[in-house]
Design a protein around this motif. Structure first.
Motif, PDB file in Angstrom:
ATOM      1  N   MET A  88       0.836  -1.211   0.000  1.00  0.00           N
ATOM      2  CA  MET A  88       0.000   0.000   0.000  1.00  0.00           C
ATOM      3  C   MET A  88       0.869   1.259   0.000  1.00  0.00           C
ATOM      4  O   MET A  88       0.583   2.209  -0.731  1.00  0.00           O
ATOM      5  N   CYS A  89       1.926   1.263   0.794  1.00  0.00           N
ATOM      6  CA  CYS A  89       2.825   2.428   0.819  1.00  0.00           C
ATOM      7  C   CYS A  89       3.494   2.614  -0.542  1.00  0.00           C
ATOM      8  O   CYS A  89       3.670   3.749  -0.994  1.00  0.00           O
ATOM      9  N   PHE A 121      -8.418  11.754 -13.152  1.00  0.00           N
ATOM     10  CA  PHE A 121      -8.321  10.441 -13.783  1.00  0.00           C
ATOM     11  C   PHE A 121      -7.396   9.511 -13.005  1.00  0.00           C
ATOM     12  O   PHE A 121      -7.721   8.350 -12.752  1.00  0.00           O
ATOM     13  N   VAL A 122      -6.244  10.023 -12.597  1.00  0.00           N
ATOM     14  CA  VAL A 122      -5.259   9.203 -11.878  1.00  0.00           C
ATOM     15  C   VAL A 122      -5.801   8.801 -10.508  1.00  0.00           C
ATOM     16  O   VAL A 122      -5.695   7.637 -10.109  1.00  0.00           O
ATOM     17  N   VAL A 123      -6.374   9.721  -9.772  1.00  0.00           N
ATOM     18  CA  VAL A 123      -6.891   9.403  -8.432  1.00  0.00           C
ATOM     19  C   VAL A 123      -8.069   8.433  -8.529  1.00  0.00           C
ATOM     20  O   VAL A 123      -8.143   7.459  -7.764  1.00  0.00           O
ATOM     21  N   ALA A 124      -8.968   8.653  -9.473  1.00  0.00           N
ATOM     22  CA  ALA A 124     -10.105   7.739  -9.630  1.00  0.00           C
ATOM     23  C   ALA A 124      -9.621   6.362 -10.091  1.00  0.00           C
ATOM     24  O   ALA A 124     -10.078   5.328  -9.582  1.00  0.00           O
ATOM     25  N   VAL A 132      -9.263   0.153  -3.646  1.00  0.00           N
ATOM     26  CA  VAL A 132     -10.451  -0.617  -3.247  1.00  0.00           C
ATOM     27  C   VAL A 132     -10.140  -2.116  -3.186  1.00  0.00           C
ATOM     28  O   VAL A 132     -10.441  -2.767  -2.170  1.00  0.00           O
ATOM     29  N   PRO A 133      -9.523  -2.711  -4.229  1.00  0.00           N
ATOM     30  CA  PRO A 133      -9.200  -4.136  -4.108  1.00  0.00           C
ATOM     31  C   PRO A 133      -8.238  -4.445  -2.961  1.00  0.00           C
ATOM     32  O   PRO A 133      -8.367  -5.474  -2.301  1.00  0.00           O
ATOM     33  N   LEU A 136     -10.137  -4.507   0.275  1.00  0.00           N
ATOM     34  CA  LEU A 136     -10.960  -5.711   0.381  1.00  0.00           C
ATOM     35  C   LEU A 136     -10.120  -6.939   0.720  1.00  0.00           C
ATOM     36  O   LEU A 136     -10.617  -7.877   1.333  1.00  0.00           O
ATOM     37  N   ASN A 137      -8.859  -6.940   0.316  1.00  0.00           N
ATOM     38  CA  ASN A 137      -7.982  -8.092   0.542  1.00  0.00           C
ATOM     39  C   ASN A 137      -7.030  -7.899   1.717  1.00  0.00           C
ATOM     40  O   ASN A 137      -6.072  -8.654   1.844  1.00  0.00           O
ATOM     41  N   LYS A 138      -7.302  -6.942   2.569  1.00  0.00           N
ATOM     42  CA  LYS A 138      -6.465  -6.727   3.741  1.00  0.00           C
ATOM     43  C   LYS A 138      -6.542  -7.956   4.644  1.00  0.00           C
ATOM     44  O   LYS A 138      -7.619  -8.477   4.920  1.00  0.00           O
ATOM     45  N   PRO A 139      -5.389  -8.459   5.088  1.00  0.00           N
ATOM     46  CA  PRO A 139      -5.406  -9.647   5.975  1.00  0.00           C
ATOM     47  C   PRO A 139      -6.170  -9.361   7.266  1.00  0.00           C
ATOM     48  O   PRO A 139      -6.148  -8.248   7.787  1.00  0.00           O
TER      49      PRO A 139
END
Length: 143
Positions: A88-89, A121-124, A132-133, A136-139
């Motif tokens: 993420m970082c 555009f880049v932020v979206a 978002v994915p 959702l996949n955070k341990p």
């Protein structure tokens, strides 16, 4: 040796200190009291799916939920969480570098509308493709 049914086996309750016993201590306690917990009880063939699942869950809780196993799960969770945070970082760093290139250089000229459009555009795109994915996949910790 008598074969026990699942009902008879699941009626047995471990002592209060069972939660803190290691796997070896649990096996020694069971051997000392003459208790054998088989992989499949005598009535395995007549049990329906839910009853089999309940028995397997009970057996795993009795035999496998040891302090060592809980510690190993915690180590694995921390390892996965650290890797997730590093990734993420990395993506946030890449986003910031990209935005610095858009806003910090004169490659696009002085046209603010183009810069705002690229930024949106880049932020979206980042939010939909990465953030978002990844959220959702955070341990999650096993309890």
């Amino acid at each position: 040796m008598t074969t026990w049914t699942s009902t008879e086996l699941m009626a047995w309750q471990p002592p209060p200190s069972w939660h803190e016993l290691s796997g070896d201590q649990r096996r020694a306690h069971l051997d000392q009291h003459g208790i054998q917990i088989p992989l499949r009880p005598a009535d395995w063939e007549v049990l329906d799916h839910d009853q089999r699942t309940a028995y397997c869950t009970w057996r795993d809780r009795i035999l496998s939920d040891t302090p060592e196993a809980r510690e190993a799960k915690e180590r694995e969770y921390r390892k996965k969480l650290r890797a997730w945070r590093i990734l993420m970082c990395w993506w946030i760093f890449c986003l910031i570098v990209g935005l610095c290139l858009v806003w910090g250089t004169s490659a696009l000229g002085e046209n603010a509308e183009v810069r705002v459009g690229i930024t949106v555009f880049v932020v979206a795109g980042y939010a939909m493709a990465i953030f978002v994915p990844m959220r959702l996949n955070k341990p999650v910790a096993h309890t």
